[in-house]
Design a protein around this motif. Structure first.
Motif, short mmCIF file in Angstrom:
data_model
loop_
_atom_site.label_atom_id
_atom_site.label_comp_id
_atom_site.label_asym_id
_atom_site.label_seq_id
_atom_site.Cartn_x
_atom_site.Cartn_y
_atom_site.Cartn_z
N ALA A 51 11.33 -28.95 -8.43
CA ALA A 51 11.16 -27.50 -8.39
C ALA A 51 9.78 -27.09 -8.86
O ALA A 51 9.19 -26.12 -8.35
CB ALA A 51 12.24 -26.83 -9.24
N PHE A 52 9.24 -27.80 -9.85
CA PHE A 52 7.87 -27.52 -10.29
C PHE A 52 6.90 -27.63 -9.12
O PHE A 52 6.01 -26.79 -8.94
CB PHE A 52 7.45 -28.52 -11.37
CG PHE A 52 8.08 -28.31 -12.72
CD1 PHE A 52 9.04 -27.33 -12.93
CD2 PHE A 52 7.71 -29.11 -13.79
CE1 PHE A 52 9.63 -27.15 -14.18
CE2 PHE A 52 8.28 -28.94 -15.04
CZ PHE A 52 9.24 -27.96 -15.23
N VAL A 53 7.06 -28.69 -8.32
CA VAL A 53 6.16 -28.94 -7.21
C VAL A 53 6.21 -27.79 -6.20
O VAL A 53 5.19 -27.30 -5.72
CB VAL A 53 6.52 -30.27 -6.51
CG1 VAL A 53 5.74 -30.43 -5.22
CG2 VAL A 53 6.25 -31.44 -7.45
N VAL A 54 7.41 -27.35 -5.88
CA VAL A 54 7.59 -26.32 -4.86
C VAL A 54 7.11 -24.95 -5.35
O VAL A 54 6.51 -24.18 -4.59
CB VAL A 54 9.06 -26.25 -4.43
CG1 VAL A 54 9.29 -25.07 -3.47
CG2 VAL A 54 9.49 -27.56 -3.78
N CYS A 55 7.34 -24.65 -6.62
CA CYS A 55 7.19 -23.27 -7.08
C CYS A 55 5.91 -22.97 -7.86
O CYS A 55 5.59 -21.79 -8.06
CB CYS A 55 8.39 -22.90 -7.95
SG CYS A 55 9.96 -22.93 -7.06
N ALA A 56 5.17 -23.99 -8.33
CA ALA A 56 4.01 -23.72 -9.18
C ALA A 56 2.98 -22.83 -8.48
O ALA A 56 2.51 -21.83 -9.04
CB ALA A 56 3.36 -25.03 -9.62
N VAL A 57 2.63 -23.17 -7.25
CA VAL A 57 1.63 -22.38 -6.52
C VAL A 57 2.19 -21.01 -6.19
O VAL A 57 1.45 -20.01 -6.20
CB VAL A 57 1.19 -23.11 -5.24
CG1 VAL A 57 0.39 -22.19 -4.35
CG2 VAL A 57 0.34 -24.33 -5.59
N ALA A 109 12.45 -24.15 -11.32
CA ALA A 109 11.75 -23.12 -10.56
C ALA A 109 11.31 -21.97 -11.46
O ALA A 109 10.24 -21.37 -11.23
CB ALA A 109 12.67 -22.59 -9.45
N PHE A 110 12.10 -21.65 -12.48
CA PHE A 110 11.71 -20.61 -13.43
C PHE A 110 10.72 -21.12 -14.47
O PHE A 110 9.70 -20.47 -14.77
CB PHE A 110 12.95 -20.06 -14.15
CG PHE A 110 13.75 -19.08 -13.35
CD1 PHE A 110 13.35 -17.75 -13.28
CD2 PHE A 110 14.89 -19.46 -12.67
CE1 PHE A 110 14.08 -16.83 -12.55
CE2 PHE A 110 15.62 -18.56 -11.93
CZ PHE A 110 15.22 -17.24 -11.87
N THR A 111 10.99 -22.29 -15.03
CA THR A 111 10.19 -22.78 -16.17
C THR A 111 8.75 -23.00 -15.80
O THR A 111 7.84 -22.74 -16.60
CB THR A 111 10.81 -24.08 -16.71
OG1 THR A 111 12.18 -23.86 -17.05
CG2 THR A 111 10.07 -24.55 -17.95
N ILE A 112 8.48 -23.49 -14.58
CA ILE A 112 7.10 -23.75 -14.18
C ILE A 112 6.29 -22.46 -14.14
O ILE A 112 5.07 -22.47 -14.38
CB ILE A 112 7.03 -24.48 -12.83
CG1 ILE A 112 5.61 -24.96 -12.54
CG2 ILE A 112 7.53 -23.58 -11.69
CD1 ILE A 112 5.03 -25.89 -13.57
N GLY A 113 6.93 -21.33 -13.88
CA GLY A 113 6.21 -20.06 -13.91
C GLY A 113 5.71 -19.74 -15.31
O GLY A 113 4.55 -19.34 -15.49
#
Length: 395
Positions: A51-57, A109-113
């Motif tokens: 999820a980090f990979v998908v959502c960081a950008v 997905a939330f934490t990477i934000g």
């Protein structure tokens, strides 16, 4: 407390919440319904980092487009805290391991934000890019150090305790982030403009590549390194956490001074020479005949890693203007998250197939290889494009 200190504390909190889980990963996965093989722990970690990979950008692009970061950090931290609570409650709620993995994806997905945008807000501050990224790196290192020690102790009390502790820290990070005013460019840019501008900066691939390999080694130690010390030397989860701290404490303490130094001397020596030394010391750990020697080498691994981490993040800030930092740091964290995933996968699969020695050689060898292949590009960015002291003047 200064804005730099508060933002560093947010970064620290996010890292502690993650690393809490590493020393006692086997016990946590077992309680949550996973198998006792190393691959079950691998999937537990991969779920979040995918999820980090998908959502960081995506978080970075939204932040740059809206011209704001603080509310998004709060949202990310709250969502991450909620996911930790759901995972901890899985046995009570009757959720199987598959559902746990799905919740880990949503939580990631939330934490990477919260993580990526708090670092971006540090980039927005004045005072020197190396110094600001040194503060981020110190927070990351201290978070990993404390998380590894306390996480092992918490696991000894209750395997689910690290999850509850992580949720509390993320909730606290949300409250703290709400007190920090935005200092970005303001106004924002259209999404398409942000994406196009970042894509036209190929020099970003250099720090992205280093970010990938550096996080690969972090993922490698979080999973395979812990497993190696527990199996080779018979240490328990608490002792494994203390062993990880031998790496993370010098890694944390030295990042701020190294980042500040790179504002004066440039990024080349810390990035390239530091990466070569980092790779060599990683390989040396698995060759150590006793726990004492291996533990001592972990300190050297941390020292060498501290040379690389803040300077690679500072390179990102050197290359892009303020209006594109959210997307650029998001891209850096995408590569970093891919690196963590690769570290989990390479460490887990190579160890499973061939043993620990080839796995350590692979991780250390990749660090040496990236320094060798990109050394000319780092030299060009440091001395030819930006002058001898990049990023030293603040925003």
């Amino acid at each position: 407390m200064s804005d730099r200190s508060r933002l560093a504390l947010v970064v620290w909190s996010v890292l502690v919440s993650q690393v809490f889980l590493y020393p006692g990963l086997d016990e946590i996965v077992s309680v949550l319904g996973g198998s006792e093989s190393i691959l079950a722990g691998t999937w537990f970690l991969i779920a979040e980092f995918a999820a980090f990979v998908v959502c960081a950008v995506l978080w970075g692009i939204v932040s740059d487009s809206l011209g704001t970061r603080s509310p998004l950090i709060v949202l990310g931290a709250v969502g991450g805290a909620a996911s930790y609570l759901v995972v901890a409650s899985a046995p009570t709620l009757g959720f199987g391991f598959g559902v746990v993995l799905l919740v880990r994806v949503i939580g990631g997905a939330f934490t990477i934000g919260a993580f990526s945008l708090s670092i971006t807000m540090l980039m927005d501050l004045s005072g020197g890019h190396g110094r600001n990224m040194g503060a981020a790196g110190t927070a990351i290192g201290l978070g990993a150090a404390l998380g590894s020690v306390v996480g092992g102790q918490l696991t000894s009390v209750d395997p689910l305790a690290p999850l509850y502790g992580g949720a509390a820290l993320l909730a606290g990070a949300a409250v703290l982030a709400a007190t920090v005013p935005d200092r970005g460019s303001g106004g924002g840019l259209p999404v398409g403009t942000v994406v196009d501008r970042v894509r036209t900066r190929p020099a970003l691939l250099v720090p992205f590549a280093f970010g990938y390999i550096d996080r690969l080694t972090a993922g490698f130690f979080a999973l395979t390194g812990v497993a190696y010390f527990r199996e080779a030397f018979g240490v328990d989860a608490a002792q494994a956490g203390l062993t990880l701290a031998l790496f993370f404490v010098p890694f944390a303490v030295l990042q701020y001074p190294v980042g500040s130094l790179s504002d004066r001397i440039g990024r080349f020596v810390p990035v390239v020479v530091g990466s070569v030394l980092y790779g060599v010391t990683i390989i040396a750990v698995v060759l150590a005949p006793t726990y004492g020697i291996a533990a001592g080498l972990m300190v050297l691994v941390g020292i060498c890693g501290a040379l690389v981490s803040p300077t690679t993040m500072a390179l990102v800030t050197d290359i892009v203007p303020a209006t594109e930092r959210g997307a650029a740091m998001g891209g850096f964290n995408v590569f970093g998250s891919l690196g963590m995933l690769s570290g989990f996968i390479i460490g887990g699969t190579v160890t499973d197939l061939y043993g620990y020695l080839p796995a350590f050689v692979a991780a250390g060898g990749l660090e040496i290889a990236i320094a060798t292949v990109t050394s000319r590009a780092v030299w060009k960015i440091t001395f030819h494009e930006r002058g001898p002291v990049p990023g030293g003047g603040g925003n």
